[in-house]
Each structure stands twice: as C-alpha cells, then as structure tokens.
Design an enzyme around this catalytic site. Structure first.
Site, PDB file in Angstrom:
ATOM      1  N   GLU A  50     -26.418 -28.647   5.167  1.00 42.73           N
ATOM      2  CA  GLU A  50     -26.751 -27.469   5.967  1.00 42.73           C
ATOM      3  C   GLU A  50     -27.729 -27.875   7.049  1.00 42.73           C
ATOM      4  O   GLU A  50     -28.715 -28.561   6.761  1.00 42.73           O
ATOM      5  CB  GLU A  50     -27.426 -26.365   5.131  1.00 42.73           C
ATOM      6  CG  GLU A  50     -26.514 -25.590   4.239  1.00 42.73           C
ATOM      7  CD  GLU A  50     -27.207 -24.422   3.567  1.00 42.73           C
ATOM      8  OE1 GLU A  50     -28.073 -23.785   4.188  1.00 42.73           O
ATOM      9  OE2 GLU A  50     -26.870 -24.163   2.400  1.00 42.73           O
ATOM     10  N   GLU A  53     -29.640 -25.140  -3.430  1.00 37.81           N
ATOM     11  CA  GLU A  53     -31.105 -25.073  -3.287  1.00 37.81           C
ATOM     12  C   GLU A  53     -31.808 -24.728  -4.595  1.00 37.81           C
ATOM     13  O   GLU A  53     -32.618 -23.797  -4.676  1.00 37.81           O
ATOM     14  CB  GLU A  53     -31.468 -24.067  -2.187  1.00 37.81           C
ATOM     15  CG  GLU A  53     -30.961 -24.542  -0.831  1.00 37.81           C
ATOM     16  CD  GLU A  53     -31.351 -23.650   0.331  1.00 37.81           C
ATOM     17  OE1 GLU A  53     -31.583 -22.456   0.112  1.00 37.81           O
ATOM     18  OE2 GLU A  53     -31.404 -24.148   1.470  1.00 37.81           O
TER      19      GLU A  53
HETATM   20  C1  BG6 Z   1     -30.015 -21.805   3.137  1.00 33.57           C
HETATM   21  C2  BG6 Z   1     -28.995 -21.157   2.247  1.00 33.57           C
HETATM   22  O1  BG6 Z   1     -31.260 -21.549   2.580  1.00 33.57           O
HETATM   23  O2  BG6 Z   1     -30.160 -21.353   4.447  1.00 33.57           O
HETATM   24  C3  BG6 Z   1     -27.910 -20.399   2.973  1.00 33.57           C
HETATM   25  O3  BG6 Z   1     -28.416 -22.111   1.392  1.00 33.57           O
HETATM   26  C4  BG6 Z   1     -28.497 -19.670   4.148  1.00 33.57           C
HETATM   27  O4  BG6 Z   1     -27.266 -19.546   2.054  1.00 33.57           O
HETATM   28  C5  BG6 Z   1     -29.098 -20.699   5.110  1.00 33.57           C
HETATM   29  O5  BG6 Z   1     -27.621 -18.824   4.811  1.00 33.57           O
HETATM   30  C6  BG6 Z   1     -29.653 -20.083   6.374  1.00 33.57           C
HETATM   31  O6  BG6 Z   1     -30.557 -19.085   6.038  1.00 33.57           O
HETATM   32  P1  BG6 Z   1     -30.449 -17.591   6.597  1.00 33.57           P
HETATM   33  O7  BG6 Z   1     -31.407 -16.851   5.778  1.00 33.57           O
HETATM   34  O8  BG6 Z   1     -30.829 -17.677   8.004  1.00 33.57           O
HETATM   35  O9  BG6 Z   1     -29.047 -17.175   6.366  1.00 33.57           O
END
Ligand code: BG6
Length: 471
Positions: free
Chosen positions: A370, A177
């Site tokens: 993701e 990111e």
């Molecule tokens: C993304 C990141 O922004 O979202 C991850 O690359 C992160 O590291 C994922 O865990 C989910 O976000 P969060 O804050 O709910 O863990």
C-alpha cells in the site's frame, strides 16, 4: 534496476470496494456497521456507538460495487499491465457468522470467478485473508479477538480457502496491518469494560491474532507448498524530533511498541528481547503456553509486506510541539515535510529508509502493498488531471528503486488503490486514491461509472518500462 518479475499492481480491500454486503448469503462483518462521514467521531471516543446507534448510511454496503463490476475493473487493471492485484476475501461471504461448519458455495464461487478473471490476464492475485472485517457475530458473541475461539474459526476459514484456491492463488497475506490491533477497536472487535487495562487487552489480542496468523502460515505451507505467505503491517519509520538522547529513545520505544513488536512475532516467530520489561511497565500478563509459542516459532512468514504512507516524528513525553494527523498512529509535525489535505505528511525518502530498516532487522523479502495519496478531486471532461498523484507515486517509486540499489530485496509494489474506494479511516468517498475515478459521493449517490485519470496512463507506462520511465 528492478527484476523483470517485479510485481507491479494495485491494492484494495473487500469491505471498501465490493459492496453487495448482503448478497449471496453474506453475513454481516464488523466493517458493515461503520457509518460514513461521521466514522471518525466515534473511532476512538465511543466505539460502542457502532453497536448501539443506527446511522443513516453505511458505505461498505455499496462499496464501489466491485462485486458486480469486477470484470470491468480487472479489464482496466489489465490495460495498465498489472502483474499483481492485492485484494481480500470477505470472511463473511464464506462463513457468514464465522461459526458454520460448512462454507457458503456462492461466496467461494464469487472468488473463483474473480481469480479466473485475473489469471485470464496473467495478473497474480495477492490475497489478504482478513482486512478489518471480522464476522460481527464473533465480535458480539465472544467479544472479538480477545477470545481464542476466534483462532479456531479463522483456522477453519483459512483451510477452506487454501484448499479451494490452491491452484489459483500463490501469494497470501494474513491480517491487514495487524500491528494496529493493540490500540484499535475496529480490527480487534474487543469492547472494554470499566477498569480493563487497554494494554492487557491489546497485547492479548495481538498474541491471539499472530497465533492465528502462524496457524495460517502452517496450513498454507502444507496445502500449497509452492505459495508464499507474508504478514502485513502498517510501517512508518519513526524519526526522533531532535538529537536529544531522550528523543532518540522515545522514538525507539514508539517504533517498537507500535510496529516492530508485531513484526518480530510474525517474522522471527518470537517475542522480542525487550518484551519482559515492556510488559512489566504496561502491566501485561499474557495468557499463553508452550504449545502456542512453539506454533509461533515454527511458522514464521516468508516475507514482510507493509503499507507506507508517511514517516512519523517523535519526542520525549514532556516536549511540547505541534502534532500532525496520521494513518492509525500520529506524532509531531515534521517541519521539513508537506502534508496531504488529511494532514498525512508526505515523505518519499522515508520509504527508502523504511525498506532498509526492515530488511536489515529481519532479512526477509519485502513487499510494499500500500502506498498512495488521498485527494478530494473533481472530474472535468470525464477525467481528472491528477499531476499531484503522479508526482507522489513517482517520488516514492524512485525511492523504492534506490532501496533496491541499496541491496534490499523487494518483491513488488501495489499502490493504494487502483480505483477510488471508500476510505477506511473516515468512511468517505471524497478521499480518493485511485488512478480510476468512480462516480460516487459520500452519501452513496452517483452512477458508479469508472473514468481513467491522467495517472492511469502514467502508471501504465511505468509498468510497461518496469519502472525505468517515471516522467
Ligand atoms: C491502510 C488500510 O491503513 O490505509 C486501508 O490498510 C486504508 O484499508 C488505507 O484504506 C488508506 O487509509 P484511508 O483511511 O485514507 O482509507
């Protein structure tokens, strides 16, 4: 219909799952000084506190102990039929401060073992070179990525891991990111002084990191010619709140500034045509030269990977409307969408839109690395009946398939995250994304035992049928 070599799998990050933060000579990273539950209180308001305060609990120190349990976790991924596992290498396991001249053999050996274990099951590693865990020493000594010395340190680290793992890892990502770094202190590590222009700092940091990313692309292509290396961005399509022309332009500006700008730098290797005007408005004057711009130009990425959790809605500045939470960036609450417990708005169709938008702008293959939903859930009879997660993933995969039918080239899908891990934004464990439950709470208490949720079996069947059976 998806290709038979479609890369199904899951994604994690070292600092959120490995633990063992000081084992094997590992150095301290930026992630290791972030506290648990109260993390958010400081993220925007007082990031200096991470350096100056002593907190009770640091979740990255335990993670979910993947460091010692990777065999068990990988066996579970193999049981689901994973074709691919996205993970990151902790830079500080290889170069504890970032500045050593020789890498740490124990750290290199750990990842050798993890990759061997994955390959034993025919699971392709997809490796992020840096996932929000710059060595702390580089941040304290040089004020983070604002200093170009970090570009050299990162290049040395990349060379080491490309050479070492050239026969094991064929898919790489540069920075997680990276578009977040213009506004976020944690991934860029640069502390501001009074009177600093945050945009000047943010865009210089982005430039330095994209330059480091381009150097990584060059090295990867030279050392592992049959590998593919991509960039990684947080991408949420930005909808105008209304058809008022000023809302449409505001949405465009927001998307360019926060998201597309960074993709242009890495996928086209150049500053987009609107840079001059944007920099003038923000008072940004970049420190760069012809050589650097040439490196960027000649080393663009092979593919674009992105995280997708939500769409965003935006309006003209003077328009007053209810706001919503978001992942890194947030906007106006979209009245047509539901939200998660953490206020992230769920928009499966936005994924199809995102894929089409990125593919039409850049024409490079995409990889969704993701996507998932964080829920506070309790285990009953050693499982979790997580129908909501099945629903969420099903709706998104349906839209991914629509995008493929539209003609978008998508290499794979790694959901976030196969196992419950520490939340990046809040430092909580109770924000659970996994199809595998981990017995650990927000205070670091629990057996760390793993349990299969209902979605585990559902996802296994999705992979087995190559996305044909989603119910
Ligand atoms: C993304 C990141 O922004 O979202 C991850 O690359 C992160 O590291 C994922 O865990 C989910 O976000 P969060 O804050 O709910 O863990």
């Amino acid at each position: 219909m998806l290709n038979k070599d479609f890369l199904w799998g899951g994604a994690t990050a070292a600092n959120q799952c490995e633990g063992a933060w000081d084992v094997g000579g590992k150095g301290v990273s930026m992630a290791d000084i972030l506290p648990g539950k109260i993390r958010q209180k400081y993220i925007f308001a007082d990031p200096d506190a991470f350096y100056t305060k002593k907190f009770d609990y640091y979740p990255s120190h335990i993670g979910v102990d993947f460091y010692h349990r990777y065999k068990e976790d990988i066996a579970l991924m193999a049981e689901m039929g994973f074709k691919c596992y996205r993970m990151s290498i902790a830079w500080t396991r290889i170069y504890p401060t970032g500045e050593e001249s020789e890498p740490l053999e124990e750290g290199l050996k750990f990842y050798d073992d993890v990759f061997d274990e994955l390959l034993k099951y025919d699971i392709q590693p997809l490796v992020t070179l840096s996932h929000f865990d710059t060595p702390l020493e580089l941040n304290s000594k040089y004020n983070g990525w604002i200093d170009k010395h970090l570009v050299d340190c990162f290049e040395k680290f990349c060379k080491t891991v490309f050479v070492r793992y050239r026969n094991k890892v064929k898919y790489w990502l540069t920075f997680n990111e990276v578009n977040a770094v213009t506004k976020l202190f944690v991934p860029n590590g640069t502390r501001m002084k009074e009177g600093d222009n945050p945009d000047q700092i943010g865009y210089q940091v982005l430039h330095n990191m994209c330059l480091a990313g381009a150097k990584a692309v060059k090295l990867c292509h030279e050392i592992i010619p049959d590998a593919k290396i991509g960039c990684m961005v947080q991408y949420s399509p930005v909808y105008p709140y209304s058809c008022h022309p000023d809302d449409v332009l505001a949405a465009l500006d927001f998307e360019r500034d926060r998201e597309l700008f960074a993709i242009d730098l890495q996928a086209k290797g150049e500053y987009p045509y609107y840079t001059r005007r944007m920099f003038k408005k923000l008072g940004v004057v970049l420190d760069t030269n012809e050589d650097e711009l040439e490196i960027l130009k000649n080393n663009s990425v092979d593919f674009i990977s992105f995280s997708y959790y939500m769409s965003l809605t935006y309006a003209r500045e003077e328009f007053v409307a209810e706001q919503t939470e978001g992942n890194i960036f947030s906007g106006i609450r979209n009245p047509y969408l539901n939200s998660t417990e953490w206020g992230w708005q769920i928009d499966a169709k936005g994924l199809r839109f995102a894929c089409n938008r990125l593919y039409s702008l850049y024409g490079k293959p995409l990889f969704i690395v993701e996507n998932g939903v964080g829920v506070d859930e309790k285990m009953v009879n050693e499982t979790v009946n997580d129908n909501y997660r099945i629903e969420y993933l099903k709706n998104h995969i349906e839209q991914l398939k629509e995008a493929v039918d539209d003609g978008v080239q998508i290499m794979g899908y790694t959901m976030w995250s196969p196992i419950d891990i520490v939340s990046n934004s809040t430092g909580e464990m109770r924000k659970r994304y996994g199809v595998i439950y981990v017995d650990l709470d927000d205070d670091g208490k629990g057996t760390l035992n793993r349990y299969k949720k209902k979605s585990f079996y559902w996802y296994k069947n999705v992979i087995e049928t190559n996305g044909e059976e989603l119910d």
